[in-house]
Design an enzyme around this catalytic site. Sequence first.
Site, PDB file in Angstrom:
ATOM      1  N   GLU A 233      73.505  26.750  19.627  1.00 38.26           N
ATOM      2  CA  GLU A 233      73.802  25.415  19.095  1.00 38.26           C
ATOM      3  C   GLU A 233      73.742  25.363  17.566  1.00 38.26           C
ATOM      4  OE1 GLU A 233      72.206  22.842  22.889  1.00 38.26           O
ATOM      5  OE2 GLU A 233      70.728  23.340  21.368  1.00 38.26           O
TER       6      GLU A 233
ATOM      7  N   ASP B 278      61.520  25.729  16.076  1.00 41.37           N
ATOM      8  CA  ASP B 278      62.673  24.848  16.259  1.00 41.37           C
ATOM      9  C   ASP B 278      62.627  23.796  15.152  1.00 41.37           C
ATOM     10  OD1 ASP B 278      64.873  23.399  17.538  1.00 41.37           O
ATOM     11  OD2 ASP B 278      64.377  24.612  19.284  1.00 41.37           O
TER      12      ASP B 278
ATOM     13  N   HIS C 146      68.720  25.404  14.662  1.00 43.59           N
ATOM     14  CA  HIS C 146      67.368  24.998  15.104  1.00 43.59           C
ATOM     15  C   HIS C 146      66.292  25.399  14.093  1.00 43.59           C
ATOM     16  CE1 HIS C 146      68.329  23.489  19.158  1.00 43.59           C
ATOM     17  NE2 HIS C 146      69.280  24.420  19.176  1.00 43.59           N
TER      18      HIS C 146
HETATM   19  C1  ACM Z   1      69.650  25.952  24.867  1.00 40.47           C
HETATM   20  O1  ACM Z   1      69.385  25.264  25.864  1.00 40.47           O
HETATM   21  N1  ACM Z   1      70.088  25.368  23.752  1.00 40.47           N
HETATM   22  C2  ACM Z   1      69.500  27.399  24.867  1.00 40.47           C
END
Ligand code: ACM
Length: 641
Positions: free
Chosen positions: A355, A202, A276
């Site tokens: 995201e 991440d 991420h």
């Molecule tokens: C997530 O909670 N962004 C998968």
Amino acid sequence: MKMRLLAPALILCALPLLALAADTTIAIIPEPVSLQKGKGSFSLPEKVTIAAPATTEAGWVVRTFSERWQKASGQTIAKTNAANATIRLVYANSSDVNLGKEGYRLMVNQKGIEISAASPAGWFYGIQTLFQLMPTAIESLSPSKNVSWKIPFVTIHDKPRFGWRGLMLDVSRHFFTKQEVKQFIDDMVRYKYNVLHFHLTDDQGWRIEIKGWPRLTEVGAWNVKKQGYFGTFPTPKKEEKRDHGGFYTQDDIRELVQYAKERFVDILPEVDVPGHSLAAVVSYPNLSGTPELAATYQVNSGENFMDWSRGNPPTALVNNTLSPIKDTVFQFLTDVVTQLAQLFPFPYLHTGGDECPKNYWEKDPAVQALMKQEGLKNQDEVQSYFEKRLEKIVRSQGKKMIGWDEILHGGLAPGAAVMSWQGMKGGIEAARQQHEVVMTPTTFAYLDYMQGDPATEPEVYATLRLKKTYEFEPLPPGIDPQWIKGGQGNVWTEQIYNYRYLQYMVWPRAFSLAETFWSPAEKKNWDNFVNRLNHHLVRYDIAEKKYATCHNDAIIDSRFSKDGRLQVDLSTEVNGLQLYYSFDNTFPDNFYPAYRGGPLFPPEECSMMRAVTYRGKQQVGKMITITREELMKRAKERNRN
Ligand code: ACM
């Protein structure tokens, strides 16, 4: 910087749990498919003997029992072939064929203990149930003396409802050591979880050695140690030491995979791309569509770098994405996927997809050229282009790709499985398109959310109470069950700094999810679950494990009445508790005004209210203090929504 105001809380104490009945009370979580209680109990002899088939897997099961038995009783076990062994692991006969791969039949009677199963995982789960039938002393971390090791006579038939019973552990936001991951697996299997989803990368850290890409772990695994409310820290200065974090070598990973395998757990690795990915692009700026910017970035240490004001996808203030089109990126991903495929035997490989900000992609001339060339209409389709190329790489390594539900946007890659987190709708859509689904919606399964009143819990942006997790039903009506592989609880660790707090966040909500994933839907019963839960928390105390008790607390809701007054309503998650409250700044106990339902109207001059719960004469919930200001704030928010 604007300071966030935390509602003042005064938590006096969490008092002991109920006095519990004798050791032979049966309280199994997850609730078995069927359980017949007999009359009487079997006493384990001082020298316990075990008979099991001479296979490697049966050996793992025997070791599971003997290690725990030795720790708690100080006694070793002896292996034997004798038909009169204390514990007998046997293959199920044809009348038990419907036990499936993980089911078992457990019989405790005057002849001892017999666990029959069609395959070793069934023996393992039978042993887990056996532990729960044993006296609480089996939880002890050192040998207990003078225990009467009685096990009630029972016949149990049991098998899971879902094949995928997962917990996700985020080791990027905060790193957890190999030993802690093993402990997490140990905690999981007691409640019959069988998938550890390992969120390995991440923005805050890349946690797995990838040969040929050394900077991922030399640079990408390290940030600056910060403590407090993660996500609000100032940007670290250049001279601050980047020595916080860590990673797993490929040998570590092999060790963890083997450890998990011997406990019938599969590890699902996740490399979260194309969003991420800050740790990756800081390590290798050429993976970014804006390499000259990436060369100036640092691995995130908890400073804010995303604008969420317009929801998902967020607007990146720092470009944390991989370029969706560069050949270097696909070469990199080929290397990563190839090595993951060799390290992790689980047939699925998680490639994230959630995201992903698009604001840097929108401005990238190379992305614009690709859109023209490929006829891509928008950025979702650009991500879909990326995901489809990635899916081919994953498939070429003999694995099945699974991703967060954003991978549906712009068109789902053929064969990809979906992890539905933004509610159930992504999962429903994917199942309708005949793709496999794992349900893990924020509404029921996000174990990083607060568990109780924000006035009493370390701040997170949302709350998920135990009772709500128990309402989780992974199989939506009208959906073909063959596509719903199961469910999962997710433990994101932005605000989780250490293993003790990780346990607190996971338990007891993971008891609840375990029951949802394992037990027949018609067996679920909240009141009955809470009774069993209380027995398990006693066991957790003996095992010195941390857990939350928020489910015993008062729920304090405020709103404005029709005539504009501040109104407070009290309730509890757990039935059978009595609420007491005060408006006079003092600490209520069971001699204070009892709440008997209906609205309360705090007097104009009252500056704070307090509420507490009792079961009979025993305080069970925390003392909760909420200022008038906070009550007003919540009432206003309620009016707005
Ligand atoms: C997530 O909670 N962004 C998968």
